[in-house]
Design an enzyme around this catalytic site. Structure first.
Site, PDB file in Angstrom:
ATOM      1  N   ASN A  36      62.462  71.552  29.375  1.00 25.75           N
ATOM      2  CA  ASN A  36      62.483  70.250  28.706  1.00 25.75           C
ATOM      3  C   ASN A  36      63.776  69.503  29.016  1.00 25.75           C
ATOM      4  OD1 ASN A  36      61.174  68.347  27.045  1.00 25.75           O
ATOM      5  ND2 ASN A  36      62.478  68.898  25.323  1.00 25.75           N
ATOM      6  N   SER A 125      67.538  73.722  11.385  1.00 28.90           N
ATOM      7  CA  SER A 125      67.060  72.352  11.165  1.00 28.90           C
ATOM      8  C   SER A 125      66.855  72.100   9.677  1.00 28.90           C
ATOM      9  CB  SER A 125      65.719  72.206  11.887  1.00 28.90           C
ATOM     10  OG  SER A 125      65.062  71.038  11.468  1.00 28.90           O
ATOM     11  N   TYR A 149      56.690  75.280  14.276  1.00 32.53           N
ATOM     12  CA  TYR A 149      58.071  75.047  14.741  1.00 32.53           C
ATOM     13  C   TYR A 149      59.067  75.351  13.630  1.00 32.53           C
ATOM     14  CZ  TYR A 149      62.404  72.498  15.430  1.00 32.53           C
ATOM     15  OH  TYR A 149      63.740  72.168  15.485  1.00 32.53           O
ATOM     16  N   LYS A 153      62.303  78.435  12.800  1.00 32.28           N
ATOM     17  CA  LYS A 153      63.686  78.283  12.319  1.00 32.28           C
ATOM     18  C   LYS A 153      63.920  79.155  11.082  1.00 32.28           C
ATOM     19  CE  LYS A 153      64.949  75.302  15.441  1.00 32.28           C
ATOM     20  NZ  LYS A 153      65.711  75.840  16.607  1.00 32.28           N
ATOM     21  N   ASN A 198      58.176  61.284  20.034  1.00 33.29           N
ATOM     22  CA  ASN A 198      57.685  61.596  18.686  1.00 33.29           C
ATOM     23  C   ASN A 198      58.597  60.996  17.620  1.00 33.29           C
ATOM     24  OD1 ASN A 198      55.614  63.437  19.552  1.00 33.29           O
ATOM     25  ND2 ASN A 198      57.247  64.884  20.038  1.00 33.29           N
ATOM     26  N   ARG A 294      52.305  59.200   8.522  1.00 26.56           N
ATOM     27  CA  ARG A 294      52.091  60.289   9.477  1.00 26.56           C
ATOM     28  C   ARG A 294      51.920  61.586   8.681  1.00 26.56           C
ATOM     29  NH1 ARG A 294      56.839  61.395  13.843  1.00 26.56           N
ATOM     30  NH2 ARG A 294      57.986  61.862  11.934  1.00 26.56           N
ATOM     31  N   GLY A 296      52.218  65.093   7.244  1.00 28.10           N
ATOM     32  CA  GLY A 296      53.345  66.030   7.218  1.00 28.10           C
ATOM     33  C   GLY A 296      54.677  65.387   6.883  1.00 28.10           C
TER      34      GLY A 296
HETATM   35  P1  NAD Z   1      65.941  69.949  23.926  1.00 30.41           P
HETATM   36  O1  NAD Z   1      64.507  70.247  24.169  1.00 30.41           O
HETATM   37  O2  NAD Z   1      66.521  68.712  24.502  1.00 30.41           O
HETATM   38  O3  NAD Z   1      66.844  71.191  24.386  1.00 30.41           O
HETATM   39  C1  NAD Z   1      66.381  72.523  24.319  1.00 30.41           C
HETATM   40  C2  NAD Z   1      66.632  73.160  25.676  1.00 30.41           C
HETATM   41  O4  NAD Z   1      66.152  74.518  25.647  1.00 30.41           O
HETATM   42  C3  NAD Z   1      65.877  72.444  26.808  1.00 30.41           C
HETATM   43  O5  NAD Z   1      66.798  72.069  27.814  1.00 30.41           O
HETATM   44  C4  NAD Z   1      64.874  73.485  27.301  1.00 30.41           C
HETATM   45  O6  NAD Z   1      64.662  73.379  28.701  1.00 30.41           O
HETATM   46  C5  NAD Z   1      65.546  74.795  26.900  1.00 30.41           C
HETATM   47  N1  NAD Z   1      64.649  75.937  26.679  1.00 30.41           N
HETATM   48  C6  NAD Z   1      63.567  76.002  25.872  1.00 30.41           C
HETATM   49  N2  NAD Z   1      63.025  77.220  25.922  1.00 30.41           N
HETATM   50  C7  NAD Z   1      63.796  77.967  26.775  1.00 30.41           C
HETATM   51  C8  NAD Z   1      63.755  79.312  27.234  1.00 30.41           C
HETATM   52  N3  NAD Z   1      62.775  80.153  26.862  1.00 30.41           N
HETATM   53  N4  NAD Z   1      64.701  79.733  28.092  1.00 30.41           N
HETATM   54  C9  NAD Z   1      65.684  78.890  28.518  1.00 30.41           C
HETATM   55  N5  NAD Z   1      65.770  77.611  28.112  1.00 30.41           N
HETATM   56  C10 NAD Z   1      64.838  77.148  27.251  1.00 30.41           C
HETATM   57  O7  NAD Z   1      66.170  69.957  22.350  1.00 30.41           O
HETATM   58  P2  NAD Z   1      67.415  69.471  21.483  1.00 30.41           P
HETATM   59  O8  NAD Z   1      67.008  68.257  20.764  1.00 30.41           O
HETATM   60  O9  NAD Z   1      68.640  69.464  22.285  1.00 30.41           O
HETATM   61  O10 NAD Z   1      67.447  70.636  20.420  1.00 30.41           O
HETATM   62  C11 NAD Z   1      68.277  71.769  20.580  1.00 30.41           C
HETATM   63  C12 NAD Z   1      68.019  72.747  19.448  1.00 30.41           C
HETATM   64  O11 NAD Z   1      68.247  72.095  18.212  1.00 30.41           O
HETATM   65  C13 NAD Z   1      66.590  73.267  19.394  1.00 30.41           C
HETATM   66  O12 NAD Z   1      66.619  74.634  19.003  1.00 30.41           O
HETATM   67  C14 NAD Z   1      65.950  72.425  18.317  1.00 30.41           C
HETATM   68  O13 NAD Z   1      64.894  73.091  17.691  1.00 30.41           O
HETATM   69  C15 NAD Z   1      67.109  72.222  17.375  1.00 30.41           C
HETATM   70  N6  NAD Z   1      66.967  71.006  16.550  1.00 30.41           N
HETATM   71  C16 NAD Z   1      66.787  69.805  17.172  1.00 30.41           C
HETATM   72  C17 NAD Z   1      66.632  68.664  16.397  1.00 30.41           C
HETATM   73  C18 NAD Z   1      66.406  67.321  17.037  1.00 30.41           C
HETATM   74  O14 NAD Z   1      65.994  66.394  16.362  1.00 30.41           O
HETATM   75  N7  NAD Z   1      66.659  67.132  18.316  1.00 30.41           N
HETATM   76  C19 NAD Z   1      66.672  68.751  14.998  1.00 30.41           C
HETATM   77  C20 NAD Z   1      66.875  69.990  14.411  1.00 30.41           C
HETATM   78  C21 NAD Z   1      67.036  71.120  15.200  1.00 30.41           C
HETATM   79  C1  UD1 Z   2      61.088  65.095  12.752  1.00 29.70           C
HETATM   80  C2  UD1 Z   2      60.356  66.388  12.542  1.00 29.70           C
HETATM   81  C3  UD1 Z   2      61.299  67.380  11.903  1.00 29.70           C
HETATM   82  C4  UD1 Z   2      62.528  67.562  12.750  1.00 29.70           C
HETATM   83  C5  UD1 Z   2      63.195  66.205  12.950  1.00 29.70           C
HETATM   84  C6  UD1 Z   2      64.380  66.330  13.832  1.00 29.70           C
HETATM   85  C7  UD1 Z   2      58.010  65.704  12.240  1.00 29.70           C
HETATM   86  C8  UD1 Z   2      56.879  65.595  11.280  1.00 29.70           C
HETATM   87  N1  UD1 Z   2      59.184  66.144  11.713  1.00 29.70           N
HETATM   88  O1  UD1 Z   2      61.545  64.660  11.505  1.00 29.70           O
HETATM   89  O2  UD1 Z   2      60.682  68.628  11.720  1.00 29.70           O
HETATM   90  O3  UD1 Z   2      63.458  68.433  12.135  1.00 29.70           O
HETATM   91  O4  UD1 Z   2      62.243  65.317  13.554  1.00 29.70           O
HETATM   92  O5  UD1 Z   2      64.764  65.125  14.351  1.00 29.70           O
HETATM   93  O6  UD1 Z   2      57.875  65.455  13.429  1.00 29.70           O
HETATM   94  N2  UD1 Z   2      58.716  57.063  12.209  1.00 29.70           N
HETATM   95  C9  UD1 Z   2      57.991  55.893  12.368  1.00 29.70           C
HETATM   96  N3  UD1 Z   2      57.449  55.633  13.599  1.00 29.70           N
HETATM   97  C10 UD1 Z   2      57.614  56.464  14.674  1.00 29.70           C
HETATM   98  C11 UD1 Z   2      58.376  57.659  14.502  1.00 29.70           C
HETATM   99  C12 UD1 Z   2      58.906  57.922  13.245  1.00 29.70           C
HETATM  100  O7  UD1 Z   2      57.831  55.128  11.434  1.00 29.70           O
HETATM  101  O8  UD1 Z   2      57.096  56.183  15.756  1.00 29.70           O
HETATM  102  C13 UD1 Z   2      59.333  57.326  10.892  1.00 29.70           C
HETATM  103  C14 UD1 Z   2      58.894  58.635  10.259  1.00 29.70           C
HETATM  104  O9  UD1 Z   2      57.748  58.462   9.485  1.00 29.70           O
HETATM  105  C15 UD1 Z   2      60.148  59.007   9.436  1.00 29.70           C
HETATM  106  C16 UD1 Z   2      61.311  58.419  10.255  1.00 29.70           C
HETATM  107  O10 UD1 Z   2      60.728  57.423  11.094  1.00 29.70           O
HETATM  108  O11 UD1 Z   2      60.131  58.345   8.203  1.00 29.70           O
HETATM  109  C17 UD1 Z   2      61.997  59.454  11.129  1.00 29.70           C
HETATM  110  O12 UD1 Z   2      61.024  60.115  11.921  1.00 29.70           O
HETATM  111  P1  UD1 Z   2      61.416  61.151  13.064  1.00 29.70           P
HETATM  112  O13 UD1 Z   2      62.448  60.555  13.942  1.00 29.70           O
HETATM  113  O14 UD1 Z   2      60.145  61.624  13.699  1.00 29.70           O
HETATM  114  O15 UD1 Z   2      62.115  62.335  12.280  1.00 29.70           O
HETATM  115  P2  UD1 Z   2      61.565  63.191  11.029  1.00 29.70           P
HETATM  116  O16 UD1 Z   2      60.210  62.815  10.650  1.00 29.70           O
HETATM  117  O17 UD1 Z   2      62.601  63.148   9.983  1.00 29.70           O
END
Ligand code: NAD
Ligand code: UD1
Length: 341
Positions: A36, A125, A149, A153, A198, A294, A296
């Protein structure tokens, strides 16, 4: 030289953390299978920092490869970002999520223990607070989750708690991120989602740059001040700095521990407030329509961020305008993310 292993280091949060680590004098080793992310991010990290990371394109499920990396390097601590993260997709392919996120973590922990590396910062998360806790979320609240997902965590946090009880050499920070957004102020690295985003901020950015027609606001009838969902957005550079503070605490504390920390601003913004801030940043209106909720989603959540402030000496330094400014710079200067064309 302190060597820090960063799994998932070419991803969104991992790449920003690599920059901050390098700028603070750490030597960085990245493992990522690029499922990714894009290797171009490594060149960008080098341009920003004028330093390079040691990169292994490897899958964490490949224990032999991971073991060889630990044999080759003198690793002091691991920051474990690697994992699949899309909530919706996890409901479609749950077993893939469990295998990728859980099995890889178990293998990593096994290799770490074999090589006597017990310092770990784990990407958790806010999703671990489920949907029934009051806000703001405090670290001691009971955990649950509504998606495969999210359950990965919760389960990994539990693995680590159990490992610590059995062997107190483990020294672990569980970082519960709220909503990471924005990009590095250089505009060279940022979030590069595959396909239709998303999450809110990358979707708005793609509307602003003309890649999407309009934003669907999911729900205008929530019990919030303007009817739209409220979240605790955090600038990804602030989040990256939280990892450095967690590493510093693991290194300096005299007794090992496992502690969870909320990394959030402690303040919520509604979807409409985010749209307004983004319009200000990009200087143009964002087309949107209010649609149904949405599945969830919950109305509102934000962090109680006082534990991280007290124990990690960390707090956010950037506000919503900064987040939108940097997200826009990244998106407008890289409309196709890290891909060319
Ligand atoms: P991301 O997808 O940009 O980064 C994750 C990386 O892990 C990617 O580069 C992917 O290629 C790599 N990866 C996945 N599976 C792998 C495997 N089996 N072996 C080696 N590499 C692998 O995601 P991010 O937004 O940078 O998130 C990083 C971490 O933080 C994740 O664990 C995610 O669940 C957590 N997290 C993210 C958010 C968010 O909103 N971005 C929120 C809460 C927690
Ligand atoms: C989402 C994940 C959550 C994760 C978090 C990390 C879902 C259901 N939840 O949370 O598990 O930890 O990302 O970043 O996916 N919204 C819109 N239009 C859009 C997209 C989002 O109105 O096209 C709204 C949502 O309803 C929410 C807010 O924007 O109220 C934030 O949404 P989003 O960025 O997807 O984050 P979370 O829903 O908080």
């Amino acid at each position: 030289m302190k060597q820090i292993l960063v799994t998932g280091g070419t991803g969104f949060i991992g790449s920003h953390t690599c920059v901050e680590l390098l700028e603070q004098g750490y030597q960085v080793i990245v493992i990522d299978n690029l499922c990714n992310s894009n290797a171009e991010v490594l060149n960008r990290i080098e341009t920003i920092t004028q330093q390079s990371v040691i990169f292994y394109q490897a899958d964490l499920l490949d224990k032999v490869a991971i073991d060889a990396i630990f044999t080759k390097h003198d690793i002091e601590a691991v920051i474990h970002f690697a994992g699949l993260k899309a909530v919706g997709e996890s409901t479609q392919i749950p077993l893939t999520y469990y295998h990728n996120n859980l099995t890889s973590t178990l293998l990593l922990l096994d290799v770490m223990a074999k090589h006597q590396v017990f310092n770990l910062v784990f990407s958790s998360s806010a999703t671990v607070y489920g949907e029934n806790n009051p806000i703001p979320y405090v670290e001691h609240f009971p955990l649950s989750s509504t998606s495969p997902y999210g359950r990965t965590k919760v389960m990994i946090e539990q693995f680590l708690q159990d490992a610590f009880v059995a062997d107190s050499r483990w020294n672990v920070a569980l970082l519960r991120y709220f909503n990471p957004v924005g990009a590095h102020p250089s505009g060279l690295i940022g979030e590069d989602p595959n396909g239709v985003p998303n999450n809110l901020m990358p979707y708005i950015a793609q509307v602003a740059v003309g890649k999407r027609d309009k934003l669907s606001v999911f729900g205008g009838d929530y019990p919030t001040h303007d009817g739209t969902g409220v979240r605790d957005y955090i600038h990804v550079v602030d989040l990256a700095l939280g990892h450095i503070k967690a590493l510093e605490r693991l290194a300096k504390q005299t007794k090992t521990s496992i502690e969870a920390y909320n990394l959030g601003a402690g303040k919520g913004y509604s979807v409409l407030e985010v749209i307004a801030a983004f319009e200000k940043a990009c200087g143009q209106p964002i087309s949107y329509g209010i649609e149904s909720r949405r599945a969830g989603d919950i109305a509102e959540f934000y962090a109680d961020a006082s534990k991280a402030k007290a124990k990690l000496e960390w707090q956010v330094s950037m506000n919503l305008d900064d987040m939108c400014r940097d997200a826009w710079k990244w998106q407008s200067e890289n409309p196709n993310g890290f891909s060319e064309g």
